[in-house]
Design an enzyme around this catalytic site. Structure first.
Site, PDB file in Angstrom:
ATOM      1  N   ASP A   8      53.444  -6.040  35.826  1.00 20.48           N
ATOM      2  CA  ASP A   8      52.896  -4.830  36.430  1.00 20.48           C
ATOM      3  C   ASP A   8      52.336  -3.962  35.305  1.00 20.48           C
ATOM      4  O   ASP A   8      52.704  -4.125  34.132  1.00 20.48           O
ATOM      5  CB  ASP A   8      54.008  -4.100  37.183  1.00 20.48           C
ATOM      6  CG  ASP A   8      53.597  -2.719  37.639  1.00 20.48           C
ATOM      7  OD1 ASP A   8      52.541  -2.602  38.296  1.00 20.48           O
ATOM      8  OD2 ASP A   8      54.311  -1.753  37.311  1.00 20.48           O
ATOM      9  N   ASP A  10      51.300   0.051  35.594  1.00 17.98           N
ATOM     10  CA  ASP A  10      51.812   1.423  35.586  1.00 17.98           C
ATOM     11  C   ASP A  10      53.329   1.443  35.710  1.00 17.98           C
ATOM     12  O   ASP A  10      53.902   0.845  36.622  1.00 17.98           O
ATOM     13  CB  ASP A  10      51.178   2.214  36.728  1.00 17.98           C
ATOM     14  CG  ASP A  10      49.680   2.362  36.549  1.00 17.98           C
ATOM     15  OD1 ASP A  10      49.262   3.320  35.887  1.00 17.98           O
ATOM     16  OD2 ASP A  10      48.935   1.500  37.048  1.00 17.98           O
ATOM     17  N   ASP A 212      58.336  -2.113  38.336  1.00 20.46           N
ATOM     18  CA  ASP A 212      59.099  -0.871  38.488  1.00 20.46           C
ATOM     19  C   ASP A 212      59.030  -0.252  39.876  1.00 20.46           C
ATOM     20  O   ASP A 212      59.713   0.739  40.129  1.00 20.46           O
ATOM     21  CB  ASP A 212      58.586   0.171  37.482  1.00 20.46           C
ATOM     22  CG  ASP A 212      57.248   0.754  37.904  1.00 20.46           C
ATOM     23  OD1 ASP A 212      57.153   1.987  38.068  1.00 20.46           O
ATOM     24  OD2 ASP A 212      56.291  -0.012  38.094  1.00 20.46           O
TER      25      ASP A 212
END
Length: 272
Positions: A8, A10, A212
């Site tokens: 991922d 961000d 996240d």
């Protein structure tokens, strides 16, 4: 030894200032030297990610738009998934009880109805930006996803409205606490990674992944080794309590973990 690493962007690879740290870039290069396939799996647009790859001179596969597009190392489109036109029409034209701003994506870019300069801060690294349009005139046949950005509590209420209106005709997920996404049914990073691994002749067991947010859930839960960031959404930790938690993105925790994995693969890891 994992053969593919999926990241991922961000809240995971990117630091809070939305840049890639030097340690992270160095570690990604080390993975390539070990012939580990790199994949960036993000909600960001393919156009932006292709620009970033060129700037950092790394070969990587791209899963973009939270699984709506998959591109090869050469930029060839391997997979696409669009919202049905009737779903896009309903979401765009309905009067929702929300203060959130609405954002529409297709292969040509990112579109919204008014200037929101604060949102561009997340794109300082690439310079990618929205285009202002009359949302009601947006072509409906090629919309990849629609996002709403705003306060989390407001978005949670909006999620209920969207679910009541759409039923099972779309996939709703939070890509961040302040971003709710409307995606095609069955579309997520995990499903896109399945397509990619089949293309490469790999299995999901051959993969490691880092994330996240709730848009990382399917990907992290399906690979051989999934890792949750220390700064992750609490909902993600609750959904995948068996997965290890590493450090915070501000400390380039992915690089910290992978450096240990490369140099001391047989020793236990501590995020501190």
């Amino acid at each position: 030894m994992a053969r593919l690493a999926a990241f991922d962007m961000d809240g995971t690879l990117l630091m809070p200032d939305h840049h890639l740290g030097e340690k992270t870039l160095s570690t990604l290069a080390r993975l390539r030297e070990r012939d580990i396939t790199l994949t960036f799996a993000t909600g960001r647009h393919a156009l932006e990610m292709q620009h970033i790859l060129g700037a950092i001179s790394l070969d990587a596969y791209l899963i973009t738009g939270n699984g709506t597009r998959v591109h090869s190392l050469e930029g060839e489109l391997l997979h696409r998934d669009d919202l049905p036109a009737d779903v896009a029409e309903l979401v765009l034209y309905q009067q929702w009880d929300t203060r959130a701003s609405m954002h529409i994506f297709n292969d040509d870019g990112w579109f919204t109805g008014k200037e929101i300069p604060a949102l561009l801060q997340a794109f300082v690294y690439s310079g990618f930006r929205y285009q202002i349009i009359d949302v009601k005139k947006m072509p409906l046949g090629s919309v990849t996803k629609i996002c709403f950005c705003g306060d989390h509590d407001d978005l949670t209420r909006l999620q209920i409205q969207l679910h009541e209106a759409l039923g099972e005709r779309a996939h709703l997920c939070f890509s961040a606490t302040d971003c709710l996404e409307v995606l095609p049914v069955g579309c997520n990073k995990g499903a896109a990674l399945t397509v990619l691994t089949q293309h490469l002749g790999l299995s999901l067991r051959d993969c490691m992944a880092f994330g996240d947010a709730m848009n990382d859930r399917e990907m992290l839960g399906s690979v051989g080794s999934g890792f949750i960031m220390g700064n992750a959404m609490p909902q993600l930790r609750a959904e995948l309590p068996h997965l290890p938690v590493i450090g915070h993105c501000r400390n380039q925790a992915v690089s910290h973990y992978l450096t240990h994995w490369l140099d001391y693969p047989h020793l236990p890891y501590s995020p501190e």
